[in-house]
Design an enzyme around this catalytic site. Structure first.
Site, PDB file in Angstrom:
ATOM      1  N   SER A 125       0.846  -1.188   0.000  1.00  0.00           N
ATOM      2  CA  SER A 125       0.000   0.000   0.000  1.00  0.00           C
ATOM      3  C   SER A 125       0.887   1.245   0.000  1.00  0.00           C
ATOM      4  O   SER A 125       1.761   1.383  -0.847  1.00  0.00           O
ATOM      5  CB  SER A 125      -0.949  -0.061   1.208  1.00  0.00           C
ATOM      6  N   LYS A 129       4.317   2.019  -2.311  1.00  0.00           N
ATOM      7  CA  LYS A 129       4.756   3.185  -3.091  1.00  0.00           C
ATOM      8  C   LYS A 129       6.226   3.444  -2.759  1.00  0.00           C
ATOM      9  O   LYS A 129       7.053   3.740  -3.626  1.00  0.00           O
ATOM     10  CB  LYS A 129       3.925   4.431  -2.740  1.00  0.00           C
ATOM     11  N   GLN A 139      -7.732   6.917  -6.276  1.00  0.00           N
ATOM     12  CA  GLN A 139      -6.788   7.908  -5.757  1.00  0.00           C
ATOM     13  C   GLN A 139      -6.047   8.587  -6.918  1.00  0.00           C
ATOM     14  O   GLN A 139      -5.597   7.917  -7.845  1.00  0.00           O
ATOM     15  CB  GLN A 139      -5.781   7.201  -4.847  1.00  0.00           C
ATOM     16  N   GLU A 172      -3.691  14.555   1.068  1.00  0.00           N
ATOM     17  CA  GLU A 172      -3.840  13.520   2.097  1.00  0.00           C
ATOM     18  C   GLU A 172      -2.605  13.362   2.976  1.00  0.00           C
ATOM     19  O   GLU A 172      -2.712  13.192   4.186  1.00  0.00           O
ATOM     20  CB  GLU A 172      -4.146  12.162   1.436  1.00  0.00           C
ATOM     21  N   TRP A 185     -10.070   2.236  -5.155  1.00  0.00           N
ATOM     22  CA  TRP A 185      -9.113   3.256  -4.711  1.00  0.00           C
ATOM     23  C   TRP A 185      -7.693   2.960  -5.211  1.00  0.00           C
ATOM     24  O   TRP A 185      -6.901   3.854  -5.443  1.00  0.00           O
ATOM     25  CB  TRP A 185      -9.139   3.342  -3.176  1.00  0.00           C
ATOM     26  N   HIS A 214      -7.056  -6.203   1.689  1.00  0.00           N
ATOM     27  CA  HIS A 214      -5.938  -5.337   1.335  1.00  0.00           C
ATOM     28  C   HIS A 214      -4.670  -5.829   2.053  1.00  0.00           C
ATOM     29  O   HIS A 214      -4.675  -6.009   3.265  1.00  0.00           O
ATOM     30  CB  HIS A 214      -6.276  -3.903   1.754  1.00  0.00           C
TER      31      HIS A 214
END
Ligand code: NAG
Ligand code: NAG
Ligand code: NAG
Ligand code: NAG
Length: 405
Positions: free
Chosen positions: A217, A221, A264, A272, A319, A355
């Site tokens: 998640s 990144k 997103q 965010e 998302w 997730h």
């Protein structure tokens, strides 16, 4: 090129990381103009195979220059600059933990420690590979591979906007104003310091050229950025990283604005959290400004080539931009293909599942990547699949793929 094979068989040469964090930019490469004019390109991805001045990339040597340009563009506009190894650096290995003390001068240092589990994987003959894990992981790690856990939140906090500049990295660099790095780049810097320490401590028994990095998640990144910005990392495994990871900004924007799918985007992400540099705010001002960014994430993934990259995606969450990831990682594969190593990049999209859970049907895939890039064994890493009801739309990649191998 040392990574590419002569394609004598089904399997290309076994690969490992380089012995330098970042190859020095060759002198003949064109410098980035300081007054770069940004082109507005909303509906195509930036062309990896042309320099900003329009010149075509035709050889491995030219790709080195172009890759350096792409790295700098990411630093300048999206991630912030990654500082090199600080002048003060010492490390100690005790109690199965690597303790790192580093700084800009003797009275400006930070200390962080990473546990290595289990510490002594090496045999008498051979050092062991390892994986740097951002926070925690569900990735099935082969028993031969040691796990090094990095508490990324301590390096650079990621709660919300109030986290900007909070963490050990900023204790070191923040006050001197030397860096513009957002959290993802701060973590990449810390990963590189771990590899520096492994190089300094052969007794730990870990081969610094057989190190992987993973995260899920938001931390996925981060794993992608670490792999793109340290050439010693042999294998990068971003798990469900979505937008800002293995999804491109432009394709995620297309999902939201043209397909009406709530995913997103750059515009959301700059409000965010503090994963990106403050310079990136400019591109997230509204739903159109991201078209001005001179790079996109197919190129971030492409910076990892010819080293190994296996990313996963979960269609269970809009998302995470499943379609956007698929388009973007297909575009990235053009770069691996140009370098003669298309199967050094894998992408696997399944779900729906929780997730950051690791589904059984991806176990053999990730095992193949570990085998080939960390364990020095042959393995079939031709993995490119989706359960999504979509096909690649080539209008995003209006370029010819050159042979740079
Ligand atoms: C050794 O490491 C373990 C696990 O990280 C920790 O609980 C313990 O306190 C450490 N012992 C010493 C002497 O530092
Ligand atoms: C961006 O587009 C979405 C979807 O159409 C919309 O909800 C949002 O308000 C837009 N943002 C801005 C700043 O215009
Ligand atoms: C970029 O072009 C699009 C149309 O393709 C336009 O709607 C948008 O306003 C332009 N953005 C900027 C920042 O100029
Ligand atoms: C693809 O379409 C099938 C049949 O309509 C549907 O059951 C499935 O959920 C869809 N998959 C995705 C990822 O949207």
């Amino acid at each position: 090129m040392r990574y590419t094979s002569l394609l004598l068989g089904a399997f290309a040469t076994l690969a490992a990381g380089s012995n330098v964090e970042r190859t020095a930019v060759p002198k003949h490469c064109t410098k980035l103009p300081s007054d770069l004019e940004l082109k507005n390109q909303t509906y195509v991805l930036p062309d990896p195979f042309h320099f900003l001045n329009g010149r075509k990339v035709k050889s491995t040597a030219q790709w080195q220059c172009r890759a350096a340009q792409i790295r700098e563009l990411f630093e300048k506009y999206e991630l912030g600059y990654k500082p090199s190894k600080p002048p003060v650096f010492s490390s100690m290995f005790s109690n199965d933990t690597l303790h790192i003390v580093t700084g800009l001068s003797d009275d400006n240092t930070i200390t962080f420690s990473v546990p290595i589990d289990p510490a002594s994987k090496q045999t008498k003959k051979k050092k062991a590979p390892a994986i740097i894990v951002y926070g925690g992981t569900t990735v099935p790690i082969p028993p031969q591979v040691a796990t090094i856990t990095l508490n990324v939140d301590a390096i650079a906090q990621q709660n919300d906007q109030s986290s900007r500049g909070v963490g050990l990295f900023y204790d070191l660099y923040g006050s001197s104003g030397d860096t513009t790095a957002g959290a993802l780049m701060a973590w990449a810097w810390a990963s590189s310091r771990i590899i520096d320490a492994l190089e300094a401590h052969p007794e730990v028994g870990i081969d610094p050229q057989r190190v992987a990095v993973t995260g899920c998640s938001r931390n996925g990144k981060g794993a992608m950025v670490a792999g793109a910005f340290d050439e010693r990392i042999a294998l990068t495994i971003p798990q469900e990283s979505g937008s800002g990871g293995d999804a491109c900004w432009r394709t995620s924007r297309d999902m939201l604005v043209n397909q009406g799918l709530l995913t997103q985007t750059a515009q959301e992400i700059v409000g965010e959290n503090v994963w990106f540099s403050e310079a990136f705010d400019y591109f997230g001002r509204d739903n159109y400004t991201v078209g001005l960014l001179p790079v996109d994430h197919h190129e971030l993934a492409g910076l990892i080539a010819p080293r190994g990259l296996y990313s996963t995606s979960n269609v269970g969450f809009l998302w995470l931009g499943g379609w956007s990831c698929w388009e973007c990682m297909n575009a990235a594969n053009d770069i691996f293909t140009a370098l003669g190593v298309p199967d050094h990049q894998g992408f696997s999209q399944d779900g729906p599942h929780d997730h950051c859970a690791f589904p059984d049907d991806q176990r053999s895939e990730v095992a193949a990547f570990f085998s080939r890039f960390l364990l020095g064994r042959e393995a079939d890493t031709n993995v490119f699949r989706t359960v999504g009801n979509w096909t690649f739309d080539p209008s995003w990649t209006p370029w010819a793929v050159p042979d740079l191998s």
